[in-house]
Design a protein around this motif. Structure first.
Motif, short mmCIF file in Angstrom:
data_model
loop_
_atom_site.label_atom_id
_atom_site.label_comp_id
_atom_site.label_asym_id
_atom_site.label_seq_id
_atom_site.Cartn_x
_atom_site.Cartn_y
_atom_site.Cartn_z
N TYR A 74 46.50 35.38 37.49
CA TYR A 74 46.65 33.85 37.53
C TYR A 74 46.57 33.15 39.02
CZ TYR A 74 48.38 33.82 32.95
OH TYR A 74 48.72 33.79 31.43
N ARG A 75 45.71 34.06 39.67
CA ARG A 75 45.39 33.43 41.05
C ARG A 75 44.76 31.85 40.83
NH1 ARG A 75 45.95 36.72 45.16
NH2 ARG A 75 45.83 39.02 44.76
N GLY A 76 45.21 31.05 41.30
CA GLY A 76 44.73 29.56 41.23
C GLY A 76 45.23 28.70 40.24
N VAL A 132 36.76 23.81 41.92
CA VAL A 132 36.45 24.34 43.28
C VAL A 132 37.42 24.93 43.91
CG1 VAL A 132 35.56 23.63 45.57
CG2 VAL A 132 34.30 22.59 43.68
N ILE A 133 38.53 24.35 44.02
CA ILE A 133 39.77 25.01 44.79
C ILE A 133 40.14 26.28 44.02
CG2 ILE A 133 42.13 24.79 45.60
CD1 ILE A 133 41.48 21.70 45.69
N SER A 134 40.39 26.08 42.63
CA SER A 134 41.12 27.20 41.78
C SER A 134 40.04 28.45 41.80
CB SER A 134 41.42 26.80 40.33
OG SER A 134 40.41 26.22 39.73
N GLN A 135 38.74 27.98 41.92
CA GLN A 135 37.74 29.32 41.65
C GLN A 135 37.74 29.98 42.83
OE1 GLN A 135 34.09 27.28 40.59
NE2 GLN A 135 34.42 27.91 38.28
N GLN A 136 37.85 29.46 44.18
CA GLN A 136 37.88 30.11 45.40
C GLN A 136 39.12 30.98 45.55
OE1 GLN A 136 35.90 30.30 47.51
NE2 GLN A 136 34.32 28.79 47.04
N LEU A 137 40.41 30.56 44.92
CA LEU A 137 41.50 31.34 44.82
C LEU A 137 41.46 32.43 43.98
CD1 LEU A 137 44.07 28.56 44.87
CD2 LEU A 137 43.78 30.19 46.74
N MET A 138 40.88 32.23 42.65
CA MET A 138 40.24 33.36 41.84
C MET A 138 39.79 34.52 42.39
SD MET A 138 38.98 31.31 38.41
CE MET A 138 39.81 30.23 37.58
N MET A 139 38.86 34.08 43.63
CA MET A 139 38.10 35.17 43.86
C MET A 139 38.51 35.99 45.36
SD MET A 139 35.52 34.59 42.27
CE MET A 139 34.63 36.18 42.75
#
Length: 316
Positions: A74-76, A132-139
């Protein structure tokens, strides 16, 4: 009210808008929380080079769970909840455009195609910065080497990485420092090229499959059951058709590329045709339950939001 075979379609003018929006927010939040882990896995699979980190959807799931815990899936997510705004914008645009197009064409396929594409255009304009923000956090976490940006992570005694407070703010600052405001719309064109066709394809196929199923089903078969079956079929069809562009979109947004065409060529040269299918199984796996929940939820939402004077005239 338009009737598609024995499937009755509730149109915008039939709805009690206050009920529609109140129940709609809850429905959208439930769907997003349910499918978010599959979305995270799909993104990591699409961005990794070859099979450098994960061998597939289930391998990714168990590795993330083992090394990062449930929170890792659940990152991001918190920043992603802001897409509730785009979800409501999507629904509203879809229904209003359907109503507008009906003035020029009564064909349900035409109305669904135009309304679906237009709704996706409006929603993506709101969604892309959040993505864009949530995908960077996902990674982050196990996949931290796959992205340009990194946030500080805490490591627990058992070796699992733990999400620290303030990651979202830190990520926003890094993106802005590196790319300015334009950085939040990186991949916007790729997103439009992915989701406008996806939405434009999904709605016509949804009604088409519902119609075909209604021909085969007994006359007393509940409409909601037929619609619940049609949704996943439409989702699988749309996901398969648009997956190549979805892979390109993920690469552009996460790796910071600027050209959709160059990213497409690079992916094709590096990983061949099969590179275009990366994350497809995860996408279908996430889209099928999403479609079932969305269709059942959305059609139920429309029924409970039906104007009181119309309730007795509808037969499901």
């Amino acid at each position: 009210m338009q009737q598609k075979r024995n499937i009755q379609i509730i149109e915008w003018e039939d709805l009690d808008k206050r009920k529609f929006y109140s129940f709609g927010v809850f429905m959208t939040m439930t769907i997003r929380a349910t499918v978010y882990p599959a979305t995270l896995i799909r993104t990591r699979l699409q961005v990794q080079k070859g099979k450098s980190l994960y061998n597939g959807t289930f391998d990714a799931f168990f590795k993330i769970l083992r090394t990062e815990g449930v929170r890792g899936l659940y990152r991001g997510f918190m920043v992603n909840t802001f897409t509730l705004i785009s979800g409501q914008a999507y629904i509203t645009t879809y229904e209003l455009v359907r109503k507008y197009v009906s003035n020029y064409s009564k064909d349900n396929t035409v109305k669904s195609l135009v309304a679906g594409g237009t709704a996706s255009l409006v929603a993506q304009t709101i969604t892309v910065p959040i993505d864009v923000i949530s995908q960077q956090l996902m990674m982050q976490g196990q996949g931290k080497h796959l992205t340009r940006f990194r946030v500080k992570l805490k490591t627990e005694a058992d070796g699992k990485t733990k999400m620290a407070f303030g990651q979202t703010r830190n990520m926003i600052a890094q993106i802005f420092a590196a790319d300015g405001f334009r950085g939040f719309y990186r991949g916007y064109v790729a997103s439009l090229l992915t989701y406008i066709p996806n939405s434009a394809v999904w709605w016509p196929f949804y009604h088409f499959y519902a119609e075909q199923l209604s021909k085969m089903a007994p006359s007393d078969c509940p409409h909601l059951l037929l619609q619940a079956m049609a949704g996943p079929l439409a989702a699988a069809t749309a996901s398969t058709v648009t997956n190549p562009m979805d892979v390109v979109r993920a690469r552009v947004q996460v790796e910071g590329r600027t050209s959709v065409i160059e990213t497409f060529k690079h992916l094709l040269a590096e990983e061949g045709f099969w590179g275009m299918t990366k994350g497809l199984s995860a996408r279908i796996i996430s889209s099928i339950p999403t479609a079932i929940v969305m269709v059942v939820g959305y059609e139920t939402l429309k029924r409970v939001s039906l104007r009181p004077e119309l309730v007795d005239s509808r037969h499901w």
